[in-house]
Design an enzyme around this catalytic site. Structure first.
Site, PDB file in Angstrom:
ATOM      1  N   ASP A 154       0.850  -1.185   0.000  1.00 40.07           N
ATOM      2  CA  ASP A 154       0.000   0.000   0.000  1.00 40.07           C
ATOM      3  C   ASP A 154       0.891   1.242   0.000  1.00 40.07           C
ATOM      4  O   ASP A 154       1.545   1.544   1.001  1.00 40.07           O
ATOM      5  CB  ASP A 154      -0.920   0.021   1.230  1.00 40.07           C
ATOM      6  CG  ASP A 154      -1.798   1.252   1.186  1.00 40.07           C
ATOM      7  OD1 ASP A 154      -2.664   1.314   0.285  1.00 40.07           O
ATOM      8  OD2 ASP A 154      -1.600   2.185   1.992  1.00 40.07           O
TER       9      ASP A 154
ATOM     10  N   TYR B 249       3.479   9.813   0.428  1.00 42.83           N
ATOM     11  CA  TYR B 249       4.376   9.225   1.437  1.00 42.83           C
ATOM     12  C   TYR B 249       5.835   9.568   1.140  1.00 42.83           C
ATOM     13  O   TYR B 249       6.705   9.394   1.996  1.00 42.83           O
ATOM     14  CB  TYR B 249       4.217   7.698   1.539  1.00 42.83           C
ATOM     15  CG  TYR B 249       2.830   7.230   1.986  1.00 42.83           C
ATOM     16  CD1 TYR B 249       1.923   8.112   2.574  1.00 42.83           C
ATOM     17  CD2 TYR B 249       2.439   5.907   1.828  1.00 42.83           C
ATOM     18  CE1 TYR B 249       0.658   7.686   2.958  1.00 42.83           C
ATOM     19  CE2 TYR B 249       1.176   5.471   2.225  1.00 42.83           C
ATOM     20  CZ  TYR B 249       0.293   6.368   2.784  1.00 42.83           C
ATOM     21  OH  TYR B 249      -0.960   5.942   3.166  1.00 42.83           O
TER      22      TYR B 249
ATOM     23  N   LYS C  84      -1.794   6.082  -4.538  1.00 44.60           N
ATOM     24  CA  LYS C  84      -2.872   7.061  -4.339  1.00 44.60           C
ATOM     25  C   LYS C  84      -2.541   8.442  -4.905  1.00 44.60           C
ATOM     26  O   LYS C  84      -1.401   8.911  -4.751  1.00 44.60           O
ATOM     27  CB  LYS C  84      -3.158   7.208  -2.835  1.00 44.60           C
ATOM     28  CG  LYS C  84      -3.271   5.892  -2.096  1.00 44.60           C
ATOM     29  CD  LYS C  84      -3.684   6.066  -0.656  1.00 44.60           C
ATOM     30  CE  LYS C  84      -3.480   4.776   0.115  1.00 44.60           C
ATOM     31  NZ  LYS C  84      -2.119   4.585   0.620  1.00 44.60           N
TER      32      LYS C  84
ATOM     33  N   HIS D 225      -6.693   9.669  -2.671  1.00 43.82           N
ATOM     34  CA  HIS D 225      -6.249   9.520  -1.274  1.00 43.82           C
ATOM     35  C   HIS D 225      -7.260  10.104  -0.265  1.00 43.82           C
ATOM     36  O   HIS D 225      -7.503   9.512   0.788  1.00 43.82           O
ATOM     37  CB  HIS D 225      -4.877  10.192  -1.109  1.00 43.82           C
ATOM     38  CG  HIS D 225      -4.060   9.658   0.014  1.00 43.82           C
ATOM     39  ND1 HIS D 225      -2.696   9.630   0.002  1.00 43.82           N
ATOM     40  CD2 HIS D 225      -4.421   9.117   1.204  1.00 43.82           C
ATOM     41  CE1 HIS D 225      -2.248   9.101   1.121  1.00 43.82           C
ATOM     42  NE2 HIS D 225      -3.281   8.780   1.867  1.00 43.82           N
TER      43      HIS D 225
HETATM   44  N1  NAP Z   1      -5.509   6.093   3.008  1.00 44.81           N
HETATM   45  C1  NAP Z   1      -5.079   6.770   4.051  1.00 44.81           C
HETATM   46  O1  NAP Z   1      -5.406   7.959   4.230  1.00 44.81           O
HETATM   47  C2  NAP Z   1      -4.216   6.085   5.049  1.00 44.81           C
HETATM   48  C3  NAP Z   1      -4.054   6.656   6.321  1.00 44.81           C
HETATM   49  C4  NAP Z   1      -3.257   5.971   7.241  1.00 44.81           C
HETATM   50  C5  NAP Z   1      -2.644   4.772   6.903  1.00 44.81           C
HETATM   51  N2  NAP Z   1      -2.797   4.272   5.645  1.00 44.81           N
HETATM   52  C6  NAP Z   1      -2.121   3.023   5.229  1.00 44.81           C
HETATM   53  O2  NAP Z   1      -2.335   2.020   6.226  1.00 44.81           O
HETATM   54  C7  NAP Z   1      -1.082   1.524   6.674  1.00 44.81           C
HETATM   55  C8  NAP Z   1      -1.160   1.045   8.113  1.00 44.81           C
HETATM   56  O3  NAP Z   1      -1.601   2.058   8.979  1.00 44.81           O
HETATM   57  P1  NAP Z   1      -0.609   2.802  10.002  1.00 44.81           P
HETATM   58  O4  NAP Z   1       0.727   2.820   9.422  1.00 44.81           O
HETATM   59  O5  NAP Z   1      -1.274   4.084  10.366  1.00 44.81           O
HETATM   60  O6  NAP Z   1      -0.682   1.950  11.313  1.00 44.81           O
HETATM   61  P2  NAP Z   1      -0.862   0.424  11.806  1.00 44.81           P
HETATM   62  O7  NAP Z   1      -0.414  -0.511  10.783  1.00 44.81           O
HETATM   63  O8  NAP Z   1      -2.228   0.310  12.380  1.00 44.81           O
HETATM   64  O9  NAP Z   1       0.141   0.433  13.033  1.00 44.81           O
HETATM   65  C9  NAP Z   1       1.503   0.647  12.856  1.00 44.81           C
HETATM   66  C10 NAP Z   1       2.141   0.719  14.229  1.00 44.81           C
HETATM   67  O10 NAP Z   1       1.976  -0.532  14.900  1.00 44.81           O
HETATM   68  C11 NAP Z   1       3.245  -1.066  15.259  1.00 44.81           C
HETATM   69  N3  NAP Z   1       3.166  -2.517  15.036  1.00 44.81           N
HETATM   70  C12 NAP Z   1       3.111  -3.190  13.859  1.00 44.81           C
HETATM   71  N4  NAP Z   1       3.002  -4.511  14.060  1.00 44.81           N
HETATM   72  C13 NAP Z   1       2.996  -4.693  15.398  1.00 44.81           C
HETATM   73  C14 NAP Z   1       2.912  -5.841  16.227  1.00 44.81           C
HETATM   74  N5  NAP Z   1       2.801  -7.072  15.703  1.00 44.81           N
HETATM   75  N6  NAP Z   1       2.952  -5.660  17.574  1.00 44.81           N
HETATM   76  C15 NAP Z   1       3.071  -4.427  18.105  1.00 44.81           C
HETATM   77  N7  NAP Z   1       3.140  -3.293  17.374  1.00 44.81           N
HETATM   78  C16 NAP Z   1       3.105  -3.428  16.031  1.00 44.81           C
HETATM   79  C17 NAP Z   1       4.253  -0.391  14.363  1.00 44.81           C
HETATM   80  O11 NAP Z   1       5.483  -0.274  15.040  1.00 44.81           O
HETATM   81  P3  NAP Z   1       6.829  -1.018  14.496  1.00 44.81           P
HETATM   82  O12 NAP Z   1       7.127  -0.417  13.163  1.00 44.81           O
HETATM   83  O13 NAP Z   1       7.836  -0.658  15.529  1.00 44.81           O
HETATM   84  O14 NAP Z   1       6.511  -2.486  14.443  1.00 44.81           O
HETATM   85  C18 NAP Z   1       3.632   0.991  14.166  1.00 44.81           C
HETATM   86  O15 NAP Z   1       3.951   1.854  15.231  1.00 44.81           O
HETATM   87  C19 NAP Z   1      -0.142   2.727   6.451  1.00 44.81           C
HETATM   88  O16 NAP Z   1       1.215   2.372   6.528  1.00 44.81           O
HETATM   89  C20 NAP Z   1      -0.611   3.206   5.099  1.00 44.81           C
HETATM   90  O17 NAP Z   1      -0.073   2.397   4.066  1.00 44.81           O
HETATM   91  C21 NAP Z   1      -3.596   4.889   4.721  1.00 44.81           C
END
Ligand code: NAP
Length: 298
Positions: free
Chosen positions: A45, A50, A75, A106
């Site tokens: 994704d 980004y 996006k 996006h």
């Molecule tokens: N369309 C949009 O507007 C939008 C907005 C936000 C996000 N996104 C997409 O969604 C993806 C995921 O969302 P996100 O990055 O906000 O957050 P997320 O995946 O919900 O959470 C990421 C966080 O969780 C930690 N983590 C990951 N695996 C873990 C585990 N097994 N145990 C404990 N902690 C863990 C990571 O730390 P570590 O790295 O230290 O493991 C990081 O701090 C983004 O990267 C992006 O591609 C899209």
């Protein structure tokens, strides 16, 4: 697990688990993406905003995984709605790919392409500088027109759309294949999910763990369910999402956690209901932005 998929309205298959690449930067970020690809992730994704598409391309090359085996989502950035095709061309070039499996809008929020900041332009009074004489409906029509001419775009979707925005674009006759939204037990998007299911739009869960600093990961009731399943809370959150019917795209920069997150469990119906109930008791949106169009959740 990595072979599990959902079917989109056009018949395309989308993996049930992908890697979020937001904030994966520098050599640590690149190594994380390489590791993810080597251990089985097949969906990436990505997003123009980004600022790491070059790094994603390097990681793909380094991993040795071939393009045909990947499902790449990217996006259209908010400040590029009025220059969408230019954003697409830059995206394809930076990712070093001929195709995008999905190209998403996006946010339903066109911002000034010639403003004072590449991501969040502001007016002299500090408020967000939206693109004049433009709106997200026009952007959607532009994306449809581009896809009709450009085989590089295999499928179109949106992100951060509510029912109101989905209704506003429905007259075009082209519905998005996916709507990527923040989605986890504390923000279960029940109404939106019901609406999208009826319309054949696949929800995709972003921030499925509750993003950086998520309180969900420390929830004592979720920890009990995790222990019972001999798993981690993160695995239970991701497995809950897949069981509810949507792909999840967690991000991690840690090799161990990347591997852990690949392991989607078969939760019991009781555990799925308990996780839903725990989330409902603590509604929370973790990701927001000054240009958002979200309705209040509580
Ligand atoms: N369309 C949009 O507007 C939008 C907005 C936000 C996000 N996104 C997409 O969604 C993806 C995921 O969302 P996100 O990055 O906000 O957050 P997320 O995946 O919900 O959470 C990421 C966080 O969780 C930690 N983590 C990951 N695996 C873990 C585990 N097994 N145990 C404990 N902690 C863990 C990571 O730390 P570590 O790295 O230290 O493991 C990081 O701090 C983004 O990267 C992006 O591609 C899209």
């Amino acid at each position: 697990m990595s072979s599990r998929q959902f079917t989109l309205a056009d018949g395309a298959k989308i993996p049930a688990l992908g890697l979020g690449t937001w904030q994966l930067d520098g050599s640590k970020g690149r190594e994380a993406i390489v590791h993810a690809l080597k251990c089985g992730y097949r969906m990436l994704d990505c997003a123009f905003s980004y600022g790491n598409q070059d790094l994603v391309a390097e990681a793909i090359e380094q991993s040795g995984v071939s393009r045909e085996d990947l499902f790449i989502v990217d996006k259209l950035a908010n400040t590029w709605h009025s220059a969408a095709e230019d954003c697409l061309d830059r995206t394809l070039a930076a990712l070093k790919t001929d195709t995008l499996d999905l190209w998403l809008m996006h946010w339903p929020s066109p911002l000034n392409h010639h403003g004072n900041h590449p991501k969040c332009p502001t007016l002299p009074d500090g408020t967000v500088d939206f693109e004049k004489d433009w709106n997200y409906v026009k952007t959607w029509q532009t994306m449809i027109e581009i896809q009709n001419r450009r085989p590089e775009v295999k499928g179109l979707g949106v992100a951060n759309f509510g029912i109101k925005e989905l209704e506003a674009i429905s007259f075009t006759g082209v519905l998005p294949l996916v709507n990527q939204v923040e989605l986890h037990p504390s923000l279960n998007q029940e109404k939106l999910h019901k609406y999208c299911k009826e319309k054949g739009i696949q929800l995709v869960a972003y921030s499925p763990l509750g993003s950086t600093g998520s309180a969900l990961l420390l929830d004592p009731d979720l920890q009990v369910i995790a222990e019972k399943n001999n798993a981690t809370v993160a695995q239970c959150l991701l497995s809950w999402g897949v069981a509810k019917g949507w792909p999840v795209i967690p991000r991690s920069s840690s090799p161990d956690r990347l591997e852990q997150n690949l392991n989607i469990l078969e939760l019991s119906v009781e555990d799925i209901d308990d996780i839903s109930r725990i989330g409902k008791a603590s509604p929370k949106r973790y990701v927001t932005a000054p240009w958002h169009t979200f309705e209040e959740i509580v």
